[in-house]
Design a protein around this motif. Structure first.
Motif, PDB file in Angstrom:
ATOM      1  N   GLU A 146      50.960  50.766  82.756  1.00  0.00           N
ATOM      2  CA  GLU A 146      50.025  50.297  83.784  1.00  0.00           C
ATOM      3  C   GLU A 146      49.515  51.445  84.643  1.00  0.00           C
ATOM      4  OE1 GLU A 146      47.856  47.839  86.471  1.00  0.00           O
ATOM      5  OE2 GLU A 146      48.533  47.567  84.397  1.00  0.00           O
ATOM      6  N   GLN A 147      50.335  52.467  84.885  1.00  0.00           N
ATOM      7  CA  GLN A 147      49.923  53.526  85.810  1.00  0.00           C
ATOM      8  C   GLN A 147      49.863  54.909  85.178  1.00  0.00           C
ATOM      9  OE1 GLN A 147      52.342  56.032  86.952  1.00  0.00           O
ATOM     10  NE2 GLN A 147      53.734  55.247  85.385  1.00  0.00           N
ATOM     11  N   ASP A 148      50.216  55.055  83.881  1.00  0.00           N
ATOM     12  CA  ASP A 148      50.205  56.381  83.263  1.00  0.00           C
ATOM     13  C   ASP A 148      48.774  56.900  83.111  1.00  0.00           C
ATOM     14  OD1 ASP A 148      52.867  56.900  83.031  1.00  0.00           O
ATOM     15  OD2 ASP A 148      53.080  55.979  81.059  1.00  0.00           O
ATOM     16  N   ASP A 149      48.564  58.148  83.495  1.00  0.00           N
ATOM     17  CA  ASP A 149      47.258  58.794  83.376  1.00  0.00           C
ATOM     18  C   ASP A 149      47.251  59.605  82.083  1.00  0.00           C
ATOM     19  OD1 ASP A 149      44.825  59.936  83.672  1.00  0.00           O
ATOM     20  OD2 ASP A 149      45.368  61.229  85.363  1.00  0.00           O
ATOM     21  N   THR A 150      46.572  59.090  81.079  1.00  0.00           N
ATOM     22  CA  THR A 150      46.538  59.763  79.778  1.00  0.00           C
ATOM     23  C   THR A 150      45.181  60.400  79.499  1.00  0.00           C
ATOM     24  OG1 THR A 150      45.853  57.726  78.678  1.00  0.00           O
ATOM     25  CG2 THR A 150      48.223  58.148  78.859  1.00  0.00           C
ATOM     26  N   GLY A 151      44.293  60.391  80.471  1.00  0.00           N
ATOM     27  CA  GLY A 151      42.978  60.989  80.252  1.00  0.00           C
ATOM     28  C   GLY A 151      42.134  60.211  79.273  1.00  0.00           C
ATOM     29  N   GLY A 152      42.400  58.925  79.120  1.00  0.00           N
ATOM     30  CA  GLY A 152      41.597  58.108  78.222  1.00  0.00           C
ATOM     31  C   GLY A 152      41.851  58.368  76.762  1.00  0.00           C
ATOM     32  N   ASN A 153      43.005  58.901  76.412  1.00  0.00           N
ATOM     33  CA  ASN A 153      43.314  59.210  75.018  1.00  0.00           C
ATOM     34  C   ASN A 153      43.927  57.978  74.351  1.00  0.00           C
ATOM     35  OD1 ASN A 153      44.610  60.205  72.598  1.00  0.00           O
ATOM     36  ND2 ASN A 153      44.276  62.260  73.425  1.00  0.00           N
ATOM     37  N   VAL A 154      43.181  57.386  73.443  1.00  0.00           N
ATOM     38  CA  VAL A 154      43.622  56.151  72.799  1.00  0.00           C
ATOM     39  C   VAL A 154      44.829  56.402  71.899  1.00  0.00           C
ATOM     40  CG1 VAL A 154      42.920  54.273  71.270  1.00  0.00           C
ATOM     41  CG2 VAL A 154      41.296  55.212  72.913  1.00  0.00           C
ATOM     42  N   GLU A 155      44.819  57.521  71.183  1.00  0.00           N
ATOM     43  CA  GLU A 155      45.950  57.820  70.302  1.00  0.00           C
ATOM     44  C   GLU A 155      47.241  57.977  71.103  1.00  0.00           C
ATOM     45  OE1 GLU A 155      45.085  61.199  67.944  1.00  0.00           O
ATOM     46  OE2 GLU A 155      43.722  60.133  66.595  1.00  0.00           O
ATOM     47  N   THR A 156      47.132  58.607  72.259  1.00  0.00           N
ATOM     48  CA  THR A 156      48.320  58.784  73.095  1.00  0.00           C
ATOM     49  C   THR A 156      48.865  57.437  73.554  1.00  0.00           C
ATOM     50  OG1 THR A 156      47.532  60.935  73.864  1.00  0.00           O
ATOM     51  CG2 THR A 156      49.214  59.840  75.193  1.00  0.00           C
ATOM     52  N   ILE A 157      47.969  56.556  73.989  1.00  0.00           N
ATOM     53  CA  ILE A 157      48.410  55.230  74.422  1.00  0.00           C
ATOM     54  C   ILE A 157      49.022  54.463  73.255  1.00  0.00           C
ATOM     55  CG2 ILE A 157      47.600  52.980  75.228  1.00  0.00           C
ATOM     56  CD1 ILE A 157      47.894  54.909  77.453  1.00  0.00           C
ATOM     57  N   SER A 158      48.446  54.603  72.069  1.00  0.00           N
ATOM     58  CA  SER A 158      48.996  53.915  70.896  1.00  0.00           C
ATOM     59  C   SER A 158      50.423  54.361  70.628  1.00  0.00           C
ATOM     60  CB  SER A 158      48.115  54.179  69.669  1.00  0.00           C
ATOM     61  OG  SER A 158      46.807  53.693  69.867  1.00  0.00           O
ATOM     62  N   ARG A 159      50.644  55.682  70.689  1.00  0.00           N
ATOM     63  CA  ARG A 159      52.000  56.193  70.472  1.00  0.00           C
ATOM     64  C   ARG A 159      52.933  55.734  71.589  1.00  0.00           C
ATOM     65  NH1 ARG A 159      49.151  60.948  69.037  1.00  0.00           N
ATOM     66  NH2 ARG A 159      49.590  61.813  71.108  1.00  0.00           N
ATOM     67  N   MET A 160      52.416  55.724  72.820  1.00  0.00           N
ATOM     68  CA  MET A 160      53.238  55.284  73.944  1.00  0.00           C
ATOM     69  C   MET A 160      53.631  53.815  73.800  1.00  0.00           C
ATOM     70  SD  MET A 160      51.291  57.177  77.112  1.00  0.00           S
ATOM     71  CE  MET A 160      52.251  56.318  78.338  1.00  0.00           C
ATOM     72  N   MET A 161      52.706  52.991  73.331  1.00  0.00           N
ATOM     73  CA  MET A 161      53.014  51.573  73.142  1.00  0.00           C
ATOM     74  C   MET A 161      54.133  51.409  72.111  1.00  0.00           C
ATOM     75  SD  MET A 161      50.850  49.413  74.895  1.00  0.00           S
ATOM     76  CE  MET A 161      50.174  48.054  73.966  1.00  0.00           C
ATOM     77  N   VAL A 172      44.275  48.416  72.877  1.00  0.00           N
ATOM     78  CA  VAL A 172      45.402  48.841  72.043  1.00  0.00           C
ATOM     79  C   VAL A 172      46.420  47.705  72.065  1.00  0.00           C
ATOM     80  CG1 VAL A 172      47.200  50.557  71.661  1.00  0.00           C
ATOM     81  CG2 VAL A 172      44.995  51.257  72.624  1.00  0.00           C
ATOM     82  N   ILE A 173      46.692  47.157  70.893  1.00  0.00           N
ATOM     83  CA  ILE A 173      47.553  45.971  70.798  1.00  0.00           C
ATOM     84  C   ILE A 173      48.861  46.345  70.106  1.00  0.00           C
ATOM     85  CG2 ILE A 173      47.748  43.606  69.932  1.00  0.00           C
ATOM     86  CD1 ILE A 173      44.335  45.036  69.886  1.00  0.00           C
ATOM     87  N   ALA A 174      49.978  45.953  70.717  1.00  0.00           N
ATOM     88  CA  ALA A 174      51.308  46.095  70.109  1.00  0.00           C
ATOM     89  C   ALA A 174      51.889  44.697  69.943  1.00  0.00           C
ATOM     90  CB  ALA A 174      52.215  46.952  70.982  1.00  0.00           C
ATOM     91  N   HIS A 175      52.452  44.432  68.760  1.00  0.00           N
ATOM     92  CA  HIS A 175      52.913  43.061  68.498  1.00  0.00           C
ATOM     93  C   HIS A 175      54.105  43.060  67.556  1.00  0.00           C
ATOM     94  CE1 HIS A 175      52.943  38.825  67.444  1.00  0.00           C
ATOM     95  NE2 HIS A 175      52.820  39.150  66.166  1.00  0.00           N
ATOM     96  N   ILE A 176      55.100  42.235  67.905  1.00  0.00           N
ATOM     97  CA  ILE A 176      56.216  41.934  67.010  1.00  0.00           C
ATOM     98  C   ILE A 176      56.760  40.565  67.406  1.00  0.00           C
ATOM     99  CG2 ILE A 176      57.901  43.155  68.461  1.00  0.00           C
ATOM    100  CD1 ILE A 176      59.414  43.842  65.856  1.00  0.00           C
ATOM    101  N   GLY A 177      56.980  39.698  66.426  1.00  0.00           N
ATOM    102  CA  GLY A 177      57.495  38.365  66.714  1.00  0.00           C
ATOM    103  C   GLY A 177      56.457  37.286  66.478  1.00  0.00           C
ATOM    104  N   ASP A 178      56.659  36.121  67.112  1.00  0.00           N
ATOM    105  CA  ASP A 178      55.749  34.996  66.897  1.00  0.00           C
ATOM    106  C   ASP A 178      55.005  34.574  68.158  1.00  0.00           C
ATOM    107  OD1 ASP A 178      57.889  33.946  68.262  1.00  0.00           O
ATOM    108  OD2 ASP A 178      58.131  32.180  66.982  1.00  0.00           O
TER     109      ASP A 178
END
Length: 564
Positions: A65-80, A119-125
């Motif tokens: 929610e508060q991490d400043d990644t400079g708008g890097n989508v790949e970074t957020i994907s890895r973080m998720m 960026v969507i992260a999902h596991i389960g139902d």
């Protein structure tokens, strides 16, 4: 994959509503609704574990929610992905340390807005729905057994709703031997996109068409979330019901124009302890709005549920619908007011940065180092505990052996203060000890033998000797043997006297005379008897002859008369 900021900045407004439902005694769902992140976690594993697992997952994701990644989508994907895996490790670690939590787990469905992309992260139902241009699409695929049957063409979606194994989940986070890696996907964000994240307590009873109509007709986020949860309860949902609604809108620079930011909302089990989340996002957080009462049969049924255990009672108190929203400040503010500053993040370490900010991001090098240090310490503690347990077992065994040996020695020492008279291979003997054994160890030994044969003793004496006649000392034992010997002599003398009397009686003259007279008398009586018998026989014969003759004469006379 894009790495630069999107040309049209989007802003996320979101809300969440979570309700315990009509059957469950506690709420195991947890949800988060912020400006950059929305998340929904459905816990499982019984009353003691599901709420803990879902809360840990929310805390592990909250830093996005508060991490400043400079708008890097790949970074957020890895973080998720890293954050979800960190939540899995934390859940497993806590379950191993607290066995009452064994078997706990949670689903995770999270969406982050970064640089004009979702960026969507999902596991389960649990599910994520996207409403775009009036059309509802299911973005996630259930990791469930019935979804597998649908994908393989063995059942239809309508049949899946009533399938007996519809609640079997094949991939989740937690204390299970299954793959915990989440599905990560990226989509371009559009203005007016509307998201729904929900637990299976909602999507399991409402048709997609009903969800689409509700999300389309109710523009207000709060009203939409309230309506969906109420509809699920009225439709007969037997699970916790949670909905997160989020809208993407074109936004001006809120900081430049001093526009108010949305306070992140936390719902369900995670709302019971807001301090860790406030410290992680480093801003105030608030409890989600409670479900408004609609006086429906479902709500009245829920009011009748009584907690069945102490844990459920405590949980029911903390999950009761609050009368007002509770807001918690981060630790920097709480320190000024004297409140507790050290949060419990559920096995996720919190590190204070040089600028004073607290971080629980697993991708942060300082946090990653803290996690590794904790793991090393935990391994050391585990090894130390195992060594201590092993040493305790060895000491316990040694003490048990010593106790048994002491008890045996004490019993043997006590036994050697006693004596008894018994049978030793057919003769009377004196033993020191008691006539028994302890774990195969005889507690007596022979100290003196005699020449008294037990076969010469009466049966009652032999029975007593076979069991042992216990006495207090050797002198008493010897005295008892003396008594036996004396009684044996008396018995022998009595037997000799009886034999002598019998022999004397058989050799006496009076005895011979009496015997002769008796024989003569018997002979005379026999002769008289024979004479009488002969006389009787003669008389009987004479009478018989006379009678016969008389009879015969009478018969002849009668015959002559008839002839005349």
């Amino acid at each position: 994959m894009p790495k630069s900021a999107a040309s049209q900045p989007l802003f996320l407004y979101s809300t969440t509503v979570s309700d315990v439902g009509t059957v469950r005694a506690n709420n195991q769902d947890s949800s988060f609704a912020g400006e950059h992140l929305i998340a929904m976690c459905d816990g499982m594993g019984g009353h003691a574990g599901g709420d803990t697992a879902s809360s840990i997952a929310i805390r592990s994701l909250a830093h996005i929610e508060q991490d400043d990644t400079g708008g890097n989508v790949e970074t957020i994907s890895r973080m998720m992905e890293t954050s979800v895996m960190a939540a899995h490790d934390a859940i497993v670690g806590k379950a191993k340390r607290e066995r009452k939590l064994a078997g706990m787990g949670t689903t995770v469905t999270a969406v982050a807005l970064v640089a004009g992309y979702w960026v969507i992260a999902h596991i389960g139902d649990s599910r994520a729905y996207l409403l775009r241009d009036g059309r509802l699409s299911r973005i996630t695929c259930d990791h469930s057994y019935v979804q597998h049957l649908i994908n393989t063409g063995r059942i239809t979606p309508s049949e899946a709703k009533n399938h007996p194994q519809r609640n079997v989940v094949m991939r989740v986070l937690g204390d299970f031997d299954i793959d915990p890696r989440p599905d990560i996907s990226v989509r371009r964000a559009h203005p007016a996109d509307r998201w729904l994240l929900c637990s299976d307590g909602l999507c399991g009873v409402l048709e997609d068409s009903t969800i689409e109509e509700t999300m389309t007709t109710l523009s207000d986020q709060g009203e939409c979330a309230q309506r969906l949860v109420q509809m699920a309860l009225r439709a007969g949902s037997t699970d916790n019901v949670t909905a997160v609604i989020a809208d993407a809108t074109l936004a001006l620079d809120a900081d430049a124009f001093d526009l108010p930011h949305q306070t992140p909302l936390v719902g369900g089990a995670a709302s019971r302890n807001l301090e860790p989340i406030a410290d992680i996002v480093n801003e105030p957080v608030a409890t989600a709005p409670a479900l408004r009462e609609d006086d429906s049969p479902a709500q009245r049924a829920a009011a009748l549920i009584q907690p069945a255990s102490a844990h459920e009672a405590e949980t029911a108190q903390t999950t009761a619908k609050p009368s007002s929203t509770r807001v918690v400040q981060p630790s920097t503010v709480r320190e000024e007011t004297g409140e507790r500053a050290n949060p419990d993040t559920g096995e996720i370490p919190v590190v204070q940065k040089p600028d004073g900010r607290l971080s629980a991001d697993p991708n942060d090098p300082d946090v990653a180092k803290a996690i590794r240090d904790e793991q090393v310490e935990q391994k050391k503690a585990t090894r130390t505990k195992k060594r201590r347990n092993k040493l305790a077992v060895i000491i316990t065994c040694i003490l048990a052996v010593l106790a048994l040996a002491g008890a045996g020695w004490g019993a043997y020492t006590w036994s050697q203060t006693h004596y008894y008279v018994g049978d030793s291979n057919g003769t009377v003997a004196i033993y020191r000890g008691v006539p028994t054994n302890l774990f195969g160890l005889e507690l007596s030994h022979e100290v003196q033998t005699t020449n008294i044969a037990t076969a010469d003793l009466p049966q009652t004496w032999r029975d007593q000797l076979s069991q042992g006649i216990t006495v207090g000392s050797l002198d008493e034992a010897q005295s008892h043997v003396g008594i036996i010997r004396t009684e044996m002599r008396k018995l022998a003398k009595q037997q000799e006297a009886d034999a002598a009397k019998k022999a004397e009686a058989s050799n006496s003259p009076d005895s011979s005379k009496d015997s002769s007279q008796s024989d003569s008398k018997d002979s005379t009586e026999d002769s008289s008897s024979q004479s009488g018998s002969s006389s009787d026989k003669s008389g009987s014969s004479s009478s018989s002859d006379s009678s016969d003759k008389s009879g015969i004469g009478a018969a002849d006379n009668a015959a002559t008369g008839d002839s005349q």
